[in-house]
Scaffold this motif. Structure first.
Motif, PDB file in Angstrom:
ATOM      1  N   TYR A 154      76.507  53.341 -92.529  1.00  0.00           N
ATOM      2  CA  TYR A 154      76.740  53.943 -93.829  1.00  0.00           C
ATOM      3  C   TYR A 154      75.959  53.290 -94.971  1.00  0.00           C
ATOM      4  O   TYR A 154      75.458  54.054 -95.881  1.00  0.00           O
TER       5      TYR A 154
ATOM      6  N   VAL B 235      76.209  56.034 -97.846  1.00  0.00           N
ATOM      7  CA  VAL B 235      77.576  56.063 -98.001  1.00  0.00           C
ATOM      8  C   VAL B 235      78.279  54.979 -98.565  1.00  0.00           C
ATOM      9  O   VAL B 235      78.007  53.584 -98.199  1.00  0.00           O
ATOM     10  N   ARG B 236      79.149  55.212 -99.618  1.00  0.00           N
ATOM     11  CA  ARG B 236      79.889  54.024-100.267  1.00  0.00           C
ATOM     12  C   ARG B 236      81.328  54.338-100.221  1.00  0.00           C
ATOM     13  O   ARG B 236      81.637  55.229-100.675  1.00  0.00           O
TER      14      ARG B 236
ATOM     15  N   SER C  19      82.009  58.017-101.385  1.00  0.00           N
ATOM     16  CA  SER C  19      80.826  58.601-102.183  1.00  0.00           C
ATOM     17  C   SER C  19      79.372  58.559-101.178  1.00  0.00           C
ATOM     18  O   SER C  19      79.537  57.894-100.386  1.00  0.00           O
ATOM     19  N   LEU C  20      78.644  59.766-101.712  1.00  0.00           N
ATOM     20  CA  LEU C  20      77.352  59.772-101.035  1.00  0.00           C
ATOM     21  C   LEU C  20      76.270  60.077-101.905  1.00  0.00           C
ATOM     22  O   LEU C  20      76.598  61.066-102.313  1.00  0.00           O
TER      23      LEU C  20
ATOM     24  N   ASN D 223      68.811  60.183 -96.550  1.00  0.00           N
ATOM     25  CA  ASN D 223      69.586  61.330 -96.110  1.00  0.00           C
ATOM     26  C   ASN D 223      69.499  62.336 -96.649  1.00  0.00           C
ATOM     27  O   ASN D 223      70.116  63.348 -96.701  1.00  0.00           O
TER      28      ASN D 223
ATOM     29  N   GLN E 134      71.500  67.156 -99.215  1.00  0.00           N
ATOM     30  CA  GLN E 134      72.167  66.257 -98.400  1.00  0.00           C
ATOM     31  C   GLN E 134      72.144  66.520 -96.929  1.00  0.00           C
ATOM     32  O   GLN E 134      72.276  67.840 -96.494  1.00  0.00           O
TER      33      GLN E 134
ATOM     34  N   SER F 191      75.078  63.329 -92.557  1.00  0.00           N
ATOM     35  CA  SER F 191      75.483  62.384 -93.535  1.00  0.00           C
ATOM     36  C   SER F 191      76.806  62.772 -94.239  1.00  0.00           C
ATOM     37  O   SER F 191      77.875  61.828 -94.295  1.00  0.00           O
TER      38      SER F 191
ATOM     39  N   MET G 145      80.445  60.556 -93.512  1.00  0.00           N
ATOM     40  CA  MET G 145      81.131  59.950 -94.591  1.00  0.00           C
ATOM     41  C   MET G 145      82.857  60.105 -94.487  1.00  0.00           C
ATOM     42  O   MET G 145      83.382  59.304 -94.967  1.00  0.00           O
TER      43      MET G 145
ATOM     44  N   GLU H 131      75.042  63.451-105.772  1.00  0.00           N
ATOM     45  CA  GLU H 131      75.991  62.537-105.299  1.00  0.00           C
ATOM     46  C   GLU H 131      77.317  63.417-104.995  1.00  0.00           C
ATOM     47  O   GLU H 131      77.751  64.402-105.822  1.00  0.00           O
TER      48      GLU H 131
END
Length: 168
Positions: free
Chosen positions: A34, A39-40, A54-55, A61, A68, A72, A76, A111
């Motif tokens: 992640y 990734v968060r 979120s990404l 990525n 994106q 990924s 996520m 994002e």
């Protein structure tokens, strides 16, 4: 002379270490797949009824055409339905991912976010359906959206749920 007692040390399980939502959120944010993918995990509700992820688009990525990377986006959304259901049902249930699919709707150019909201009625239905020990298969869905609210991808995951069998 008697030997002093040997201290007993038991290595805790991941569930014991990460059993609190905030600890789990922090650990997932440090988890290399992640962390390096951007990734968060922004939130896991104290009762495991909701998670927000979120990404950000980063060089790590970004795909060949600059948007994106689909892997990924799929990643996520990977463990969250299972984690939410598992923690809502409790330790008397087995919960596994059974199947997953993704539909890419439009390119992710910045994002993106997704939210998992677990309806208490679904949890109750799963408890009742699995009460006799049979397996239950349940589909869960969520959209991945950009910051303007436009759908980038739709994810579906099927969970396997069963009440644990008692050991005899």
């Amino acid at each position: 002379m008697p030997r002093p007692p040997v201290p007993t040390f038991r290595i805790p399980t991941w569930q014991e270490l990460l059993g609190r939502p905030e600890s789990l959120r922090r650990a997932l944010n440090m988890w290399p797949p992640y962390r390096f993918a951007g990734v968060r995990v922004l939130q896991i509700a104290p009762d495991y009824s909701r998670a927000v992820v979120s990404l950000r688009l980063t060089p790590l990525n970004r795909n060949y055409v600059g948007t994106q990377f689909g892997g990924s986006l799929f990643a996520m959304a990977d463990p969250f339905w299972m984690l939410l259901v598992m923690n809502q049902l409790g330790p008397d249930y087995v919960v596994w991912d059974q199947r997953a699919e993704i539909e890419f709707v439009r390119p992710g150019r910045g994002e993106v976010r997704t939210e998992f909201v677990l309806d208490p009625a679904v949890v109750q239905r799963l408890r009742e359906a699995a009460a006799d020990g049979d397996k239950v298969l349940e589909w869960f869905e969520n959209d991945i959206v950009d910051l303007a609210g436009e759908v980038v991808a739709r994810v579906r995951r099927q969970l396997y749920v069963r009440r644990k069998r008692e050991m005899s």
